[in-house]
Design an enzyme around this catalytic site. Sequence first.
Site, short mmCIF file in Angstrom:
data_model
loop_
_atom_site.label_atom_id
_atom_site.label_comp_id
_atom_site.label_asym_id
_atom_site.label_seq_id
_atom_site.Cartn_x
_atom_site.Cartn_y
_atom_site.Cartn_z
N ASP A 1 0.24 -1.21 -0.29
CA ASP A 1 0.28 0.19 0.02
C ASP A 1 0.98 1.39 -0.17
O ASP A 1 0.73 2.85 -0.88
CB ASP A 1 -0.75 0.08 1.07
N ASP B 1 -0.86 -6.88 -10.06
CA ASP B 1 -2.46 -7.18 -11.10
C ASP B 1 -2.43 -5.53 -10.62
O ASP B 1 -2.36 -4.43 -11.63
CB ASP B 1 -3.19 -7.38 -10.59
#
Length: 427
Positions: A292, A316
């Site tokens: 993150d 992804d």
Amino acid sequence: MPGGQGGEERDELGGAGFTATRRAEEIGYERGRLVVPDQPIIPFIEGDGTGPDIWRAAVRVLDAAVRAAYGARRAIAWLEVYAGEKAQARFGSLLPEETVAQIRGHRVAIKGPLTTPVGGGFRSLNVTLRQELDLYACVRPVRHFTGVPSPVKRPGDFDVVIFRENVEDIYAGIEWPAGSVEAADIRRFLHERFGLEVRPDAGLGLKPISRFGSQRLVRKAIQYALDHGRPSVTIVHKGNIMKYTEGAFRDWGYELAKTEFRDRVVTWDEVQRDHGGVVPPGRLLIQDSIADIMFQHLLLRPRDHSVLATPNLNGDYLSDAAAAVVGGIGMAPGANIGDGYAVFEATHGTAPKYAGQDKVNPGSVILSGVMMLEYLGWNEAAAAAVRALEETIAAGTVTYDLARGNPDAREVPTSAFADAIVRRLLA
Ligand code: NAP
């Protein structure tokens, strides 16, 4: 020379009009390295929807780049193989076995986008090839081209190559729907064996991440960084939460770096502890980042990162987010790479509403072809193609997507965009 499933024997390669002779040969593989002849046979799938528009444009640019770099000494002998709607029409199958066999036989291939039929019963070409050829690394270079509209202030600071593990993680497809017998069995096992409780209405999936899978991916990322003079590899993970999968990916990555590349790398900890916070000259920095935080870094401090190595799901998300920063999917190339096999592809879809209009941006396929040329070791041709593409965009000659919101740009069709690039290459 083999003529693909159509059985034709073709000397004329179309494209910029260059001719491959009957000296065309298959690419070999010896002692872990590709053996590339001067006229390698390379299968291509033109793709569905806008695929034919962008492939027609891209192949001319790639042929011209090879011609510009090597004259008549080298040329690609393109071999059409079929998948998607064209294969369905000709052979009654969206993915004929012959196509997979041809790609396996020739080792390196390139493809345009394919329609993914909605509903079950069809394994996608990407998934099939990934499994059959063990293409375990999804590689996505992301950089900005001058003149491409971007949502950030300094898109030129952005230049990363993402190595995403391609076959493990929750993408391994080991999952069961809520209410299934299998999910109930797993729930019962978890309860009886480990005293763990899972809600009865939960779907369940497994997230396998192995030492072998992690290390071969990190090895590829490090080797790439060393081969291309990149300053760092960042291992991106969510190991603070998923300790034995994502955390292990990080630990196995560092372990691999220190055992196989000991005299060429330095870890972040070592830089702080032994080198006064400065990376010693000639060493590749190995660092890691929580996933993150990585999204923030990509926007706020993109210069801190060069090559990313990441498990499947993080990769992804990161790949598409990164592509958006530099101006979107019309320009984002990609590759699925294993050991001795590689399939290069546009990362966007078929954009069916523009099919046959000679309108969309061929940049993604062209840049996928550039990755392919680099993979072959034809770096001069790759560099020539990038230079000509970059100059064309910078001069304001662009397709509709890049002309949007740019009053200085001159919008041209796909074919004219390719013409402009080819002219620069052959000038
Ligand atoms: P898409 O084909 O990627 O198109 C979405 C939008 O992206 C287009 O409407 C267009 O935006 C823009 N775009 C796509 N390609 C472009 C190009 N070359 N140049 C400029 N802009 C481009 O996504 P989709 O409509 O969701 O998917 C269509 C089909 O493609 C589906 O069958 C899907 O399964 C398949 N697909 C295949 C692959 C693959 O083979 N690798 C990947 C993704 C999707 P604007 O409308 O704003 O102009």
